[in-house]
Design a protein around this motif. Structure first.
Motif, PDB file in Angstrom:
ATOM      1  N   ARG A  31      25.686   2.191   8.333  1.00 25.85           N
ATOM      2  CA  ARG A  31      24.700   3.265   8.186  1.00 25.85           C
ATOM      3  C   ARG A  31      23.319   2.645   8.059  1.00 25.85           C
ATOM      4  O   ARG A  31      23.166   1.436   8.172  1.00 25.85           O
ATOM      5  N   GLY A  32      22.345   3.463   7.833  1.00 24.23           N
ATOM      6  CA  GLY A  32      20.973   2.977   7.752  1.00 24.23           C
ATOM      7  C   GLY A  32      20.318   3.053   9.115  1.00 24.23           C
ATOM      8  O   GLY A  32      20.619   3.938   9.909  1.00 24.23           O
ATOM      9  N   THR A  33      19.437   2.098   9.393  1.00 21.83           N
ATOM     10  CA  THR A  33      18.709   2.069  10.658  1.00 21.83           C
ATOM     11  C   THR A  33      18.946   0.743  11.361  1.00 21.83           C
ATOM     12  O   THR A  33      19.484  -0.192  10.765  1.00 21.83           O
ATOM     13  N   ASP A  34      18.519   0.653  12.623  1.00 19.85           N
ATOM     14  CA  ASP A  34      18.647  -0.614  13.348  1.00 19.85           C
ATOM     15  C   ASP A  34      17.878  -1.739  12.658  1.00 19.85           C
ATOM     16  O   ASP A  34      18.300  -2.888  12.683  1.00 19.85           O
ATOM     17  N   LYS A  35      16.773  -1.393  12.031  1.00 18.57           N
ATOM     18  CA  LYS A  35      15.966  -2.413  11.364  1.00 18.57           C
ATOM     19  C   LYS A  35      16.499  -2.796   9.988  1.00 18.57           C
ATOM     20  O   LYS A  35      16.258  -3.898   9.503  1.00 18.57           O
ATOM     21  N   HIS A  36      17.222  -1.892   9.345  1.00 14.94           N
ATOM     22  CA  HIS A  36      17.772  -2.145   8.010  1.00 14.94           C
ATOM     23  C   HIS A  36      19.180  -1.545   7.897  1.00 14.94           C
ATOM     24  O   HIS A  36      19.398  -0.582   7.159  1.00 14.94           O
ATOM     25  N   PRO A  37      20.151  -2.128   8.627  1.00 14.04           N
ATOM     26  CA  PRO A  37      21.505  -1.569   8.549  1.00 14.04           C
ATOM     27  C   PRO A  37      22.208  -1.920   7.232  1.00 14.04           C
ATOM     28  O   PRO A  37      21.939  -2.955   6.618  1.00 14.04           O
ATOM     29  N   VAL A  38      23.064  -1.026   6.816  1.00 17.73           N
ATOM     30  CA  VAL A  38      23.923  -1.243   5.654  1.00 17.73           C
ATOM     31  C   VAL A  38      25.353  -1.271   6.186  1.00 17.73           C
ATOM     32  O   VAL A  38      25.812  -0.314   6.814  1.00 17.73           O
ATOM     33  N   ILE A  39      26.045  -2.371   5.950  1.00 20.25           N
ATOM     34  CA  ILE A  39      27.408  -2.566   6.449  1.00 20.25           C
ATOM     35  C   ILE A  39      28.344  -2.544   5.251  1.00 20.25           C
ATOM     36  O   ILE A  39      28.286  -3.420   4.390  1.00 20.25           O
ATOM     37  N   GLU A  40      29.207  -1.525   5.207  1.00 19.67           N
ATOM     38  CA  GLU A  40      30.175  -1.398   4.121  1.00 19.67           C
ATOM     39  C   GLU A  40      31.571  -1.677   4.675  1.00 19.67           C
ATOM     40  O   GLU A  40      32.001  -1.027   5.626  1.00 19.67           O
ATOM     41  N   ILE A  71      21.132  -9.423  14.114  1.00 20.27           N
ATOM     42  CA  ILE A  71      20.650  -8.403  13.186  1.00 20.27           C
ATOM     43  C   ILE A  71      19.960  -9.099  12.017  1.00 20.27           C
ATOM     44  O   ILE A  71      20.384 -10.160  11.569  1.00 20.27           O
ATOM     45  N   ASP A  72      18.896  -8.492  11.581  1.00 18.79           N
ATOM     46  CA  ASP A  72      18.141  -9.018  10.450  1.00 18.79           C
ATOM     47  C   ASP A  72      18.076  -7.947   9.376  1.00 18.79           C
ATOM     48  O   ASP A  72      18.285  -6.764   9.642  1.00 18.79           O
ATOM     49  N   ASN A  73      17.777  -8.379   8.179  1.00 15.21           N
ATOM     50  CA  ASN A  73      17.553  -7.444   7.076  1.00 15.21           C
ATOM     51  C   ASN A  73      18.697  -6.471   6.850  1.00 15.21           C
ATOM     52  O   ASN A  73      18.480  -5.297   6.587  1.00 15.21           O
TER      53      ASN A  73
END
Length: 152
Positions: A31-40, A71-73
């Motif tokens: 979830r999140g955005t391409d610039k700041h994804p959150v991977i659970e 991917i960053d951030n």
């Protein structure tokens, strides 16, 4: 919104790492955005999962992601699925012997519900649940949905 190609790419990578560590791959949420994804990442094991194991898997996944995916951030969270998620593998039931369940199961093309049933035993793929009134033996394949009931 996170790009679906990214989700697909990291899904197989993560699943491989989880399975190489003899764990059960329960779920992946990106979830999140391409610039700041959150991977659970949710993993489980027949004997349960502790924070030390989650940390180990998290480090392996992070190392592999940093080497292979651009991917960053990102934030990576690895944990057990928790009691609010239904059980999906037979191996998940073993650590819950003696606990109460709420479940749906099928028998002869009918669907039934069983609430407040204690998981008494597991023999191969047959689970024995006990209620105040009866004992019910179910094949794992009969279970549609099962969740442990939190008791205090």
């Amino acid at each position: 919104m996170v790009d679906k190609n990214l989700t697909f790419q990291i899904s197989s990578l993560i699943k491989n790492i989880v399975e190489q560590n003899n764990l059960l791959f329960i779920d992946l949420i990106v979830r999140g955005t391409d610039k700041h994804p959150v991977i659970e990442v949710f993993v489980d094991h027949r004997d349960g999962v502790d924070t030390e194991l989650c940390s180990k898997i998290s480090l392996e996944i992070k190392e592999k992601l940093d080497q292979t995916v651009e991917i960053d951030n990102y934030r990576l969270d690895v944990s057990s699925p928790g009691v609010d998620r239904p059980l999906i593998y037979l191996e998940q039931y073993f650590k819950h012997i003696g606990r109460k369940f709420s479940l749906q199961y099928k028998e002869n093309d009918n669907t039934y519900e069983l609430n407040n049933a204690t998981l008494e035993s597991i023999n191969n793929d047959e689970l024995t649940f006990k209620t105040n009134k009866s004992t019910i033996k179910l094949k794992f394949s009969q279970i549609i949905k099962a969740q442990t009931i939190i008791t205090f």
